[in-house]
Design a protein around this motif. Structure first.
Motif, PDB file in Angstrom:
ATOM      1  N   ARG A 185       0.841  -1.194   0.000  1.00 32.87           N
ATOM      2  CA  ARG A 185       0.000   0.000   0.000  1.00 32.87           C
ATOM      3  C   ARG A 185       0.883   1.253   0.000  1.00 32.87           C
ATOM      4  O   ARG A 185       1.669   1.477   0.907  1.00 32.87           O
ATOM      5  CB  ARG A 185      -0.916   0.018   1.224  1.00 32.87           C
ATOM      6  CG  ARG A 185      -1.832   1.242   1.290  1.00 32.87           C
ATOM      7  CD  ARG A 185      -2.653   1.236   2.572  1.00 32.87           C
ATOM      8  NE  ARG A 185      -3.645   0.157   2.550  1.00 32.87           N
ATOM      9  CZ  ARG A 185      -4.327  -0.215   3.640  1.00 32.87           C
ATOM     10  NH1 ARG A 185      -4.092   0.365   4.802  1.00 32.87           N
ATOM     11  NH2 ARG A 185      -5.229  -1.191   3.548  1.00 32.87           N
ATOM     12  N   GLY A 186       0.745   2.043  -1.061  1.00 29.59           N
ATOM     13  CA  GLY A 186       1.410   3.331  -1.132  1.00 29.59           C
ATOM     14  C   GLY A 186       0.400   4.451  -1.010  1.00 29.59           C
ATOM     15  O   GLY A 186      -0.791   4.215  -0.773  1.00 29.59           O
ATOM     16  N   LYS A 187       0.847   5.670  -1.201  1.00 37.77           N
ATOM     17  CA  LYS A 187      -0.052   6.819  -1.070  1.00 37.77           C
ATOM     18  C   LYS A 187      -1.048   6.880  -2.218  1.00 37.77           C
ATOM     19  O   LYS A 187      -2.210   7.269  -2.032  1.00 37.77           O
ATOM     20  CB  LYS A 187       0.761   8.112  -1.010  1.00 37.77           C
ATOM     21  CG  LYS A 187      -0.063   9.349  -0.690  1.00 37.77           C
ATOM     22  CD  LYS A 187       0.828  10.571  -0.498  1.00 37.77           C
ATOM     23  CE  LYS A 187      -0.008  11.788  -0.115  1.00 37.77           C
ATOM     24  NZ  LYS A 187       0.840  12.999   0.089  1.00 37.77           N
ATOM     25  N   THR A 188      -0.627   6.498  -3.411  1.00 37.64           N
ATOM     26  CA  THR A 188      -1.501   6.631  -4.590  1.00 37.64           C
ATOM     27  C   THR A 188      -1.877   5.295  -5.216  1.00 37.64           C
ATOM     28  O   THR A 188      -2.712   5.264  -6.119  1.00 37.64           O
ATOM     29  CB  THR A 188      -0.819   7.503  -5.655  1.00 37.64           C
ATOM     30  OG1 THR A 188       0.389   6.862  -6.099  1.00 37.64           O
ATOM     31  CG2 THR A 188      -0.485   8.882  -5.097  1.00 37.64           C
ATOM     32  N   SER A 189      -1.249   4.186  -4.785  1.00 39.00           N
ATOM     33  CA  SER A 189      -1.552   2.905  -5.420  1.00 39.00           C
ATOM     34  C   SER A 189      -1.318   1.767  -4.437  1.00 39.00           C
ATOM     35  O   SER A 189      -0.668   1.922  -3.411  1.00 39.00           O
ATOM     36  CB  SER A 189      -0.672   2.702  -6.661  1.00 39.00           C
ATOM     37  OG  SER A 189       0.691   2.593  -6.283  1.00 39.00           O
ATOM     38  N   SER A 190      -1.872   0.604  -4.786  1.00 38.37           N
ATOM     39  CA  SER A 190      -1.655  -0.593  -3.984  1.00 38.37           C
ATOM     40  C   SER A 190      -1.704  -1.802  -4.905  1.00 38.37           C
ATOM     41  O   SER A 190      -2.221  -1.738  -6.023  1.00 38.37           O
ATOM     42  CB  SER A 190      -2.705  -0.712  -2.881  1.00 38.37           C
ATOM     43  OG  SER A 190      -4.001  -0.831  -3.447  1.00 38.37           O
ATOM     44  N   SER A 191      -1.159  -2.918  -4.426  1.00 33.10           N
ATOM     45  CA  SER A 191      -1.193  -4.138  -5.228  1.00 33.10           C
ATOM     46  C   SER A 191      -1.064  -5.340  -4.307  1.00 33.10           C
ATOM     47  O   SER A 191      -0.609  -5.227  -3.169  1.00 33.10           O
ATOM     48  CB  SER A 191      -0.065  -4.144  -6.270  1.00 33.10           C
ATOM     49  OG  SER A 191       1.201  -4.081  -5.633  1.00 33.10           O
ATOM     50  N   ASP A 192      -1.495  -6.502  -4.813  1.00 31.75           N
ATOM     51  CA  ASP A 192      -1.451  -7.742  -4.044  1.00 31.75           C
ATOM     52  C   ASP A 192      -0.215  -8.549  -4.414  1.00 31.75           C
ATOM     53  O   ASP A 192       0.171  -8.633  -5.590  1.00 31.75           O
ATOM     54  CB  ASP A 192      -2.694  -8.588  -4.312  1.00 31.75           C
ATOM     55  CG  ASP A 192      -3.948  -7.956  -3.735  1.00 31.75           C
ATOM     56  OD1 ASP A 192      -3.839  -7.307  -2.683  1.00 31.75           O
ATOM     57  OD2 ASP A 192      -5.028  -8.096  -4.350  1.00 31.75           O
ATOM     58  N   CYS A 193       0.371  -9.191  -3.409  1.00 34.75           N
ATOM     59  CA  CYS A 193       1.491 -10.102  -3.609  1.00 34.75           C
ATOM     60  C   CYS A 193       1.069 -11.448  -3.017  1.00 34.75           C
ATOM     61  O   CYS A 193       0.914 -11.563  -1.791  1.00 34.75           O
ATOM     62  CB  CYS A 193       2.745  -9.593  -2.911  1.00 34.75           C
ATOM     63  SG  CYS A 193       3.161  -7.871  -3.294  1.00 34.75           S
ATOM     64  N   PHE A 194       0.855 -12.446  -3.858  1.00 32.33           N
ATOM     65  CA  PHE A 194       0.292 -13.709  -3.391  1.00 32.33           C
ATOM     66  C   PHE A 194       1.369 -14.586  -2.758  1.00 32.33           C
ATOM     67  O   PHE A 194       2.539 -14.573  -3.164  1.00 32.33           O
ATOM     68  CB  PHE A 194      -0.410 -14.426  -4.535  1.00 32.33           C
ATOM     69  CG  PHE A 194      -1.629 -13.690  -5.007  1.00 32.33           C
ATOM     70  CD1 PHE A 194      -2.834 -13.826  -4.338  1.00 32.33           C
ATOM     71  CD2 PHE A 194      -1.563 -12.821  -6.091  1.00 32.33           C
ATOM     72  CE1 PHE A 194      -3.962 -13.130  -4.751  1.00 32.33           C
ATOM     73  CE2 PHE A 194      -2.679 -12.123  -6.515  1.00 32.33           C
ATOM     74  CZ  PHE A 194      -3.883 -12.276  -5.832  1.00 32.33           C
ATOM     75  N   THR A 195       0.958 -15.358  -1.757  1.00 33.39           N
ATOM     76  CA  THR A 195       1.897 -16.176  -0.985  1.00 33.39           C
ATOM     77  C   THR A 195       1.829 -17.638  -1.441  1.00 33.39           C
ATOM     78  O   THR A 195       0.859 -18.080  -2.056  1.00 33.39           O
ATOM     79  CB  THR A 195       1.572 -16.104   0.515  1.00 33.39           C
ATOM     80  OG1 THR A 195       0.276 -16.679   0.740  1.00 33.39           O
ATOM     81  CG2 THR A 195       1.571 -14.665   1.001  1.00 33.39           C
ATOM     82  N   ARG A 196       2.898 -18.378  -1.061  1.00 33.52           N
ATOM     83  CA  ARG A 196       2.940 -19.820  -1.363  1.00 33.52           C
ATOM     84  C   ARG A 196       3.654 -20.527  -0.216  1.00 33.52           C
ATOM     85  O   ARG A 196       4.784 -20.166   0.149  1.00 33.52           O
ATOM     86  CB  ARG A 196       3.682 -20.075  -2.679  1.00 33.52           C
ATOM     87  CG  ARG A 196       3.711 -21.550  -3.109  1.00 33.52           C
ATOM     88  CD  ARG A 196       4.250 -21.675  -4.518  1.00 33.52           C
ATOM     89  NE  ARG A 196       5.644 -21.254  -4.604  1.00 33.52           N
ATOM     90  CZ  ARG A 196       6.689 -22.079  -4.398  1.00 33.52           C
ATOM     91  NH1 ARG A 196       6.484 -23.351  -4.081  1.00 33.52           N
ATOM     92  NH2 ARG A 196       7.910 -21.627  -4.530  1.00 33.52           N
ATOM     93  N   ILE A 197       2.980 -21.506   0.387  1.00 36.70           N
ATOM     94  CA  ILE A 197       3.574 -22.266   1.485  1.00 36.70           C
ATOM     95  C   ILE A 197       4.592 -23.247   0.918  1.00 36.70           C
ATOM     96  O   ILE A 197       4.304 -24.001  -0.028  1.00 36.70           O
ATOM     97  CB  ILE A 197       2.489 -23.031   2.271  1.00 36.70           C
ATOM     98  CG1 ILE A 197       1.494 -22.045   2.891  1.00 36.70           C
ATOM     99  CG2 ILE A 197       3.120 -23.896   3.365  1.00 36.70           C
ATOM    100  CD1 ILE A 197       0.301 -22.716   3.561  1.00 36.70           C
ATOM    101  N   ILE A 198       5.800 -23.274   1.500  1.00 33.85           N
ATOM    102  CA  ILE A 198       6.845 -24.181   1.003  1.00 33.85           C
ATOM    103  C   ILE A 198       7.279 -25.203   2.050  1.00 33.85           C
ATOM    104  O   ILE A 198       7.973 -26.170   1.717  1.00 33.85           O
ATOM    105  CB  ILE A 198       8.076 -23.393   0.500  1.00 33.85           C
ATOM    106  CG1 ILE A 198       8.674 -22.541   1.618  1.00 33.85           C
ATOM    107  CG2 ILE A 198       7.703 -22.532  -0.698  1.00 33.85           C
ATOM    108  CD1 ILE A 198       9.987 -21.865   1.217  1.00 33.85           C
ATOM    109  N   ALA A 199       6.895 -25.010   3.314  1.00 34.08           N
ATOM    110  CA  ALA A 199       7.240 -26.000   4.347  1.00 34.08           C
ATOM    111  C   ALA A 199       6.328 -25.790   5.544  1.00 34.08           C
ATOM    112  O   ALA A 199       5.924 -24.665   5.850  1.00 34.08           O
ATOM    113  CB  ALA A 199       8.700 -25.876   4.766  1.00 34.08           C
TER     114      ALA A 199
END
Length: 667
Positions: free
Chosen positions: A68-82
């Motif tokens: 989350r920034g002041k003018t924009s935001s984006s999703d970063c998807f997670t992945r379980i590895i252990a």
């Protein structure tokens, strides 16, 4: 599986293996914290940065990380590895192309976005631009620490406990300067004459929030300390009031913030020396406070029974201002309602304060809390907790009282209403003086129009009558500066060097010299918080008075000179000329933060120059005590009702909240 995918899996396996080899003493303590997630490794991949995160197995792995920034935001998807019985390890990555502005990173928890990502150890190699925030070490991007940081510290309360005579506070202290010892200061609310100090040593912590202290040194050049303080006071003799607790290290001052959400959920009600103490973190004041009550734990069961009772008691309206004052809208409304006898009305104030007698409750007494548990309406000028204390509010949380915010001053000059936004706590009715102010409040505080009443201020009834009974021919020039938060902790020598003091002295000296031939008398009205420095103005004015009887002062003045105080509108209501001395308008953000157009709608002459203010006073000396026609037409911008029926309108609003039958029309 492609070559890149194979390499990725191999890399992930290596990272998991490397995590297992990190000495437990050098890493975060996953078992000692709640739902927190720790970054233990970082890898550059094509056009992205990949983070490896570990959390306790009991915690949910978030489906995504929010940038989350002041003018924009984006999703970063997670992945379980252990995953095993103790831990869950997962990855997430962010495209470098999305890093176009400073931003923070959040996880979803209990329906809210919260910051949880912290360093696991002190040996991470952070990509350019990434860092960790001060105090909590949450992951950030684009917030580089300053090259020459100013000394800072912040204290956090972790637990509170009590025995027969002592209240104990344990917590953590984060600072970017070394600390060997500090002072713990307890100060009575709005009364610096009642304060106590307790010295204590600061001991280096091993971990804070589970994070190893080496992380504070590595990423923020900070140090983490722990403290344990015992407060040993004469509790029975301590006045019933609200008390603030602060930590002082040389010139640095910090309130105490919550160490974690668990503090608020614990029982913070104690019997100390036969008195009840309720301790909490005030989110508005941003420090630790406690309320002291005159009764002990033997009364708790009875109060709980009253709070749980469904018996309909007589309709009671509790009224108050600050816990130790009675001079504002609250007092005038109380006196009006007591005379009318339609509503049972009680005024809350500390013992041995401004008023006493029938209908007056001592703050913190058993009777005060009993009535607070049964009151139908709570009317207040500043904050409901000065009338309905947090203990009473907590006990009756399933049966809340109706709240009426009377206000203290006209909302026009300062956009300082954040503390009254509906998100901080919604009042049932918000009182204002005009339709213009109603629009300001709806916009700034998020209230619906039907929750805002244009009833006017109770104190204006008396001001209306007295100002019209007085012909206004006076030689008194009132000087009324408003306060600045930045001046609160300054010593006398420091205060003397401020632009605030120098600017007001320049105006006072000029006005005193230039109006002496006209027999003008310069009267400095001392703001309650400025009172400790008021004697520094004595050589520059003819008299110094308190604000306690401000209405008589306004009625009998020739001119009022202020900067940004809302008392200017009371003067305009009374028909007295006002001058706005805005020497620090740019620093104060006067034009940007005012609700009105200060270039065209101010109801008085404005200048940042002492000579200009004084010259205009001299030009209008023959008409002293009478507002200039240029400004008299602006009264209607701020007051829909210029009369002495404000209390009557408020009375009807209270009857509506209580549910009493309303009479048609005003008496």
């Amino acid at each position: 599986m492609s070559t890149d995918e194979v390499n990725s899996v191999t890399s992930d396996q290596e990272k998991v293996a490397n995590f297992s080899s990190i000495p437990s003493k050098a890493g975060a303590d996953l078992g000692s914290v709640g739902d927190t997630h720790f970054i233990f490794d970082i890898e550059h991949v094509p056009n992205a940065v990949k983070f490896y995160v570990v959390t306790a197995a009991k915690n949910a792995v978030p489906a995504r990380i929010l940038r989350r920034g002041k003018t924009s935001s984006s999703d970063c998807f997670t992945r379980i590895i252990a995953r095993d019985k103790q831990t869950s390890i997962y990855t997430w990555q962010i495209d470098t192309a999305s890093l176009t502005e400073p931003c923070r990173f959040f996880c979803r928890r209990d329906g809210h976005w919260v910051r949880l990502l912290q360093p696991y150890h002190a040996n991470l190699t952070l990509p350019e631009g990434f860092g960790f925030s001060a105090h909590h070490l949450y992951l950030t991007y684009g917030f580089a620490p300053p090259d020459h940081p100013v000394p800072k510290m912040r204290a956090f309360i972790r637990t509170a406990a009590a025995d027969d005579q002592k209240l104990s506070i344990q917590g953590a202290l984060i600072s970017n300067i070394p600390i060997e010892a500090f002072k713990f200061v307890i100060r009575k609310f709005r009364d610096e004459a009642h304060s106590w100090e307790a010295s204590s040593t600061a001991n280096l912590a091993h971990r804070v929030w589970g994070v190893h202290v080496d992380c504070y040194r590595a990423y923020r050049s900070e140090m983490a300390y722990k403290f344990d303080i015992s407060i040993d006071l004469s509790w029975k003799n301590l006045p019933n009031s609200i008390y603030s607790l602060m930590i002082h290290v040389d010139d640095l001052v910090s309130g105490l913030f919550k160490y974690n959400s668990a503090f608020s959920k614990k029982n913070n009600l104690f019997d100390v020396g036969g008195s009840t103490v309720y301790i909490y973190v005030d989110s508005n004041a941003k420090n630790l406070r406690f309320d002291k009550y005159s009764f002990g734990s033997e009364k708790w069961a009875g109060l709980i029974d009253i709070a749980a009772s469904n018996i309909q008691a007589e309709a009671v309206c509790l009224i108050g201002e600050y816990t130790n004052s009675a001079r504002d809208n609250g007092l005038h409304l109380f006196q009006h309602l007591r005379e009318r006898e339609r509503i049972k009305t009680l005024y809350v104030i500390e013992k041995d304060s401004d008023i006493s007698g029938e209908g007056v409750l001592d703050f913190g007494s058993y009777e005060h809390i009993r009535q607070a548990l049964e009151a139908k309406v709570v009317a207040f000028t500043h904050h409901p907790h000065y009338v309905l204390p947090r203990l009473a509010e907590a006990l009756r949380r399933h049966r809340p009282a109706k709240t009426l915010f009377l206000q203290h001053g006209v909302t026009a000059l300062k956009n300082s209403m954040d503390a009254y936004h509906v998100n901080r706590g919604r009042f049932d009715l918000f009182n204002v003086c005009s339709q213009n102010e109603k629009r300001f409040i709806a916009s700034a505080c998020g209230y619906d129009y039907d929750a805002i009443t244009v009833s006017g201020f109770p104190r204006l009834d008396k001001l209306y009558r007295e100002s019209r009974a007085h012909n206004g021919q006076s030689d008194n020039i009132l000087i009324f500066p408003t306060w600045r938060r930045s001046l609160d902790k300054k010593s006398a020598s420091e205060f003397a060097l401020t632009g605030f003091f120098k600017s007001w002295v320049a105006l006072c000296d000029t006005a005193r010299r230039e109006t002496k031939i006209l027999n003008g008398k310069l009267i400095f009205v001392s703001h309650p918080i400025i009172s400790k420095h008021k004697d520094m103005f004595r050589a520059h004015v003819d008299d110094i008075v308190s604000v306690d009887d401000i209405q008589s002062l306004l009625t009998q003045c020739a001119f009022l000179v202020t900067d940004y105080s809302s008392i200017a509108f009371d003067a305009v209501f009374a028909g007295r000329p006002v001058y706005f001395y805005t020497f620090d308008a740019e620093e104060f953000r006067f034009k940007q933060d005012a609700f009105i157009d200060v270039d065209n709608d101010l109801p008085g002459f404005r200048s940042n120059l002492p000579d200009a203010i004084v010259d205009d006073i001299k030009r209008n000396w023959k008409n002293r005590g009478r507002i200039h026609s240029k400004y008299s037409g602006k009264i209607e911008l701020f007051f829909d009702h210029v009369d002495d029926r404000n209390c009557l309108r408020i009375e009807k609003a209270i009857e509506s909240l209580i549910g009493l039958p309303l009479k048609s029309g005003l008496p």
